[in-house]
Design a protein around this motif. Sequence first.
Motif, short mmCIF file in Angstrom:
data_model
loop_
_atom_site.label_atom_id
_atom_site.label_comp_id
_atom_site.label_asym_id
_atom_site.label_seq_id
_atom_site.Cartn_x
_atom_site.Cartn_y
_atom_site.Cartn_z
N GLU A 296 -32.27 4.54 6.94
CA GLU A 296 -32.23 3.83 8.22
C GLU A 296 -30.93 4.15 8.96
OE1 GLU A 296 -32.84 -0.35 7.64
OE2 GLU A 296 -34.43 -0.03 6.17
N GLY A 297 -29.82 4.11 8.26
CA GLY A 297 -28.52 4.40 8.87
C GLY A 297 -28.40 5.85 9.27
N VAL A 298 -28.88 6.77 8.45
CA VAL A 298 -28.81 8.19 8.79
C VAL A 298 -29.68 8.47 10.01
CG1 VAL A 298 -29.34 10.53 8.01
CG2 VAL A 298 -28.27 8.91 6.44
N GLY A 299 -30.83 7.84 10.09
CA GLY A 299 -31.70 8.02 11.25
C GLY A 299 -31.02 7.56 12.53
N ARG A 300 -30.31 6.44 12.46
CA ARG A 300 -29.59 5.96 13.64
C ARG A 300 -28.47 6.93 14.03
NH1 ARG A 300 -30.32 0.94 10.98
NH2 ARG A 300 -28.24 1.08 10.07
N LEU A 301 -27.78 7.45 13.00
CA LEU A 301 -26.69 8.40 13.26
C LEU A 301 -27.23 9.66 13.94
CD1 LEU A 301 -23.75 9.33 12.94
CD2 LEU A 301 -24.36 10.14 10.64
N ILE A 302 -28.35 10.16 13.47
CA ILE A 302 -28.94 11.37 14.06
C ILE A 302 -29.32 11.13 15.52
CG2 ILE A 302 -30.99 12.85 13.99
CD1 ILE A 302 -30.86 12.67 10.93
N LYS A 303 -29.89 9.97 15.81
CA LYS A 303 -30.26 9.65 17.19
C LYS A 303 -29.02 9.60 18.08
CE LYS A 303 -34.57 7.15 16.36
NZ LYS A 303 -35.28 5.84 16.49
N GLN A 304 -27.94 9.03 17.57
CA GLN A 304 -26.70 8.98 18.34
C GLN A 304 -26.17 10.39 18.60
OE1 GLN A 304 -24.12 6.52 15.97
NE2 GLN A 304 -25.30 4.65 16.34
N GLN A 305 -26.23 11.24 17.59
CA GLN A 305 -25.75 12.60 17.75
C GLN A 305 -26.60 13.37 18.76
OE1 GLN A 305 -25.90 14.15 13.76
NE2 GLN A 305 -23.85 13.36 13.22
N GLU A 306 -27.89 13.23 18.66
CA GLU A 306 -28.79 13.94 19.56
C GLU A 306 -28.63 13.46 21.00
OE1 GLU A 306 -32.62 13.39 17.80
OE2 GLU A 306 -32.38 15.11 16.45
N SER A 307 -28.43 12.16 21.16
CA SER A 307 -28.21 11.62 22.49
C SER A 307 -26.93 12.18 23.10
CB SER A 307 -28.15 10.09 22.42
OG SER A 307 -27.85 9.54 23.68
N HIS A 308 -25.90 12.25 22.27
CA HIS A 308 -24.61 12.76 22.77
C HIS A 308 -24.72 14.24 23.13
CE1 HIS A 308 -20.25 13.03 23.18
NE2 HIS A 308 -20.31 14.14 22.45
N ALA B 53 -21.16 17.08 5.13
CA ALA B 53 -21.51 18.33 5.81
C ALA B 53 -22.06 18.06 7.21
CB ALA B 53 -22.54 19.10 4.98
N LEU B 54 -22.83 16.99 7.34
CA LEU B 54 -23.36 16.62 8.65
C LEU B 54 -22.23 16.26 9.61
CD1 LEU B 54 -25.52 15.83 10.68
CD2 LEU B 54 -25.75 13.63 9.49
N GLN B 55 -21.29 15.49 9.14
CA GLN B 55 -20.17 15.11 10.00
C GLN B 55 -19.36 16.33 10.42
OE1 GLN B 55 -19.72 11.83 11.07
NE2 GLN B 55 -18.39 12.94 12.53
N SER B 56 -19.20 17.28 9.50
CA SER B 56 -18.45 18.50 9.81
C SER B 56 -19.18 19.33 10.86
CB SER B 56 -18.25 19.33 8.55
OG SER B 56 -17.42 18.65 7.63
N ALA B 57 -20.51 19.44 10.72
CA ALA B 57 -21.31 20.20 11.68
C ALA B 57 -21.25 19.57 13.06
CB ALA B 57 -22.75 20.30 11.20
N TYR B 58 -21.24 18.26 13.10
CA TYR B 58 -21.18 17.56 14.38
C TYR B 58 -19.79 17.68 15.00
CZ TYR B 58 -21.67 13.75 17.77
OH TYR B 58 -21.71 13.01 18.92
N ASP B 59 -18.75 17.53 14.19
CA ASP B 59 -17.38 17.63 14.68
C ASP B 59 -17.09 19.03 15.22
OD1 ASP B 59 -16.94 15.01 13.98
OD2 ASP B 59 -15.89 15.47 12.11
N TYR B 60 -17.72 20.05 14.62
CA TYR B 60 -17.49 21.43 15.04
C TYR B 60 -17.88 21.63 16.49
CZ TYR B 60 -17.90 26.52 15.32
OH TYR B 60 -17.78 27.84 15.70
N LEU B 61 -18.89 20.88 16.95
CA LEU B 61 -19.37 21.04 18.32
C LEU B 61 -18.29 20.71 19.34
CD1 LEU B 61 -22.96 19.51 18.08
CD2 LEU B 61 -22.29 21.91 17.91
N ARG B 62 -17.28 19.96 18.94
CA ARG B 62 -16.21 19.56 19.86
C ARG B 62 -15.07 20.58 19.90
NH1 ARG B 62 -18.09 14.33 18.32
NH2 ARG B 62 -18.16 12.91 20.12
N THR B 63 -15.17 21.62 19.11
CA THR B 63 -14.10 22.63 19.08
C THR B 63 -14.40 23.75 20.06
OG1 THR B 63 -15.13 23.97 17.34
CG2 THR B 63 -13.74 22.12 16.64
N PRO B 64 -13.36 24.44 20.54
CA PRO B 64 -13.57 25.57 21.46
C PRO B 64 -14.41 26.68 20.84
CG PRO B 64 -11.27 24.88 21.49
CD PRO B 64 -11.93 24.16 20.35
#
Length: 292
Positions: free
Chosen positions: A267-279, A177-188
């Motif tokens: 630990e991995g999810v925390g890194r992923l969230i930081k990457q998403q927020e930075s982007h 669900a997280l990946q889907s929410a993040y991918d949605y941001l790239r759609t028109p």
Amino acid sequence: MASTIPLRTPLDESELAHPVPAAASKRGGGAAGRGERTGNSVPDQGVGMSLGSTITITADEHRQIFERLEPHLPPYLRKVEPNPSGWGLRFEFAPFTGREEAPAVPRSFYDDPRLTYVSKAENPVEHRLRKVADHILSDLYDQACEDWKGAAYVADLRQAVQDAPDRWKAYERELKALQSAYDYLRTPQAGPEWPAAISRLVDAQERALAAADAFDERAADIARVHNKHLYSDLGHAQALAEAGYPEGANWHVGSAFDGYLSGFLAEGVGRLIKQQESHVAKVGRLSGAAGI
């Protein structure tokens, strides 16, 4: 009629034990365990062994050895036969639960006047028979102990796993669900509702992190069991499968070494969230999108 007794640790002409090559020191044996002993516990007569790992005895000596050992054999012993590897004997046991006391040579063996040490100078025949008997019983309990250790590992895992399968499924669901929410941001479609889409991303991040933390709680217990049984013959995936969780091979379980926990999901999810927020922050800065 002559018979041969195969020894995992062969004796030379002076009847001193030889070290066994590392490749030959793996234990034989079937399933391990407790219960009433059934079947023939004496190896077949006349079966030879290669690599100098046999000592030839008469049928009467063969009978004497196992007659003397009989009172000291464990009730969970099912069968004794030559090891297919060519080294020692293969002992088959009834299944252990892993909650029994660890197998060990009984005190009665050391107190048995028919098995106590006799020097070769004093009586070469008795010296040899008792030496062979000592090796056989030691190998038996060594193999039983190895099987028991595996059963104890599996039993500890059953206790540690609990609801880990459900927690893992929840984590996989929330990560998707997280990946889907993040991918949605790239759609028109995300443009007109950018703040709402970002809000849903934040919600998905929090749920994924909570699910990772929940699984890590169980994973830490599993990792401690893995570390406790670090030297077991069973690998992590095999032990989990024998505990009834073959899907455990896909679980991300960190390590627990010397009291320190590391490499867990959060630990991995925390890194992923930081990457998403930075982007997302960079996109907002470069595009001037409202609400960023």
